[in-house]
Design a protein around this motif. Structure first.
Motif, mmCIF file in Angstrom:
data_model
loop_
_atom_site.group_PDB
_atom_site.id
_atom_site.type_symbol
_atom_site.label_atom_id
_atom_site.label_comp_id
_atom_site.label_asym_id
_atom_site.label_seq_id
_atom_site.Cartn_x
_atom_site.Cartn_y
_atom_site.Cartn_z
ATOM 1 N N GLN A 1 0.825 -1.211 0.000
ATOM 2 C CA GLN A 1 0.000 0.000 0.000
ATOM 3 C C GLN A 1 0.859 1.261 0.000
ATOM 4 N N VAL A 2 1.883 1.298 0.846
ATOM 5 C CA VAL A 2 2.737 2.484 0.920
ATOM 6 C C VAL A 2 3.508 2.664 -0.384
ATOM 7 N N SER A 3 3.859 1.571 -1.032
ATOM 8 C CA SER A 3 4.585 1.648 -2.312
ATOM 9 C C SER A 3 3.781 2.338 -3.401
ATOM 10 N N THR A 4 2.463 2.398 -3.249
ATOM 11 C CA THR A 4 1.624 3.027 -4.271
ATOM 12 C C THR A 4 1.572 4.551 -4.143
ATOM 13 N N VAL A 5 2.088 5.091 -3.038
ATOM 14 C CA VAL A 5 2.067 6.542 -2.834
ATOM 15 C C VAL A 5 3.047 7.191 -3.813
ATOM 16 N N ALA A 6 2.604 8.232 -4.475
ATOM 17 C CA ALA A 6 3.433 8.923 -5.463
ATOM 18 C C ALA A 6 4.736 9.403 -4.842
ATOM 19 N N GLY A 7 5.838 9.138 -5.535
ATOM 20 C CA GLY A 7 7.147 9.590 -5.104
ATOM 21 C C GLY A 7 7.916 8.603 -4.242
ATOM 22 N N VAL A 8 7.233 7.605 -3.701
ATOM 23 C CA VAL A 8 7.910 6.622 -2.852
ATOM 24 C C VAL A 8 8.761 5.716 -3.726
ATOM 25 N N SER A 9 10.053 5.610 -3.372
ATOM 26 C CA SER A 9 10.950 4.765 -4.158
ATOM 27 C C SER A 9 11.219 3.420 -3.496
ATOM 28 N N MET B 1 1.109 8.225 6.596
ATOM 29 C CA MET B 1 0.413 7.749 7.789
ATOM 30 C C MET B 1 -1.054 7.444 7.499
ATOM 31 N N ASP B 2 -1.704 8.274 6.700
ATOM 32 C CA ASP B 2 -3.097 7.996 6.311
ATOM 33 C C ASP B 2 -3.190 6.691 5.532
ATOM 34 N N THR B 3 -2.230 6.452 4.658
ATOM 35 C CA THR B 3 -2.220 5.218 3.863
ATOM 36 C C THR B 3 -2.101 4.005 4.774
ATOM 37 N N ILE B 4 -1.210 4.075 5.752
ATOM 38 C CA ILE B 4 -1.036 2.946 6.682
ATOM 39 C C ILE B 4 -2.300 2.751 7.516
ATOM 40 N N GLU B 5 -2.886 3.845 8.004
ATOM 41 C CA GLU B 5 -4.115 3.735 8.799
ATOM 42 C C GLU B 5 -5.266 3.174 7.986
ATOM 43 N N GLU B 6 -5.364 3.555 6.712
ATOM 44 C CA GLU B 6 -6.421 3.033 5.844
ATOM 45 C C GLU B 6 -6.235 1.540 5.591
ATOM 46 N N THR B 7 -5.004 1.062 5.767
ATOM 47 C CA THR B 7 -4.721 -0.365 5.597
ATOM 48 C C THR B 7 -5.140 -1.144 6.839
#
Length: 69
Positions: A23-31, A56-62
């Motif tokens: 999920q975190v890997s899908t955030v724009a700019g994350v390498s 943090m929102d992405t992790i919480e949504e997971t």
């Protein structure tokens, strides 16, 4: 490059760690995303400054609780 580390609670297995990483890997700019299941630490590396709120929102949504380390 910028890096931030988060403490994630609730991850109990490799499946949980993989779910957070994917999920975190899908955030724009994350390498890259490194998940340490034993410590609950998730380290995120990005090409530009990291928006902690988005990560943090992405992790919480997971389904997990998270704080910035």
């Amino acid at each position: 490059m910028s890096t931030a580390t988060y403490k994630v609670t609730g991850m109990t297995c490799n499946g949980c760690a993989t779910k957070v990483k994917n999920q975190v890997s899908t955030v724009a700019g994350v390498s890259s995303v490194d998940v340490e299941l034993a410590t609950g630490h998730v380290t995120v590396t990005a090409e530009s400054p990291i928006d902690n709120a988005v990560i943090m929102d992405t992790i919480e949504e997971t389904g997990y609780e998270v704080v910035l380390v």
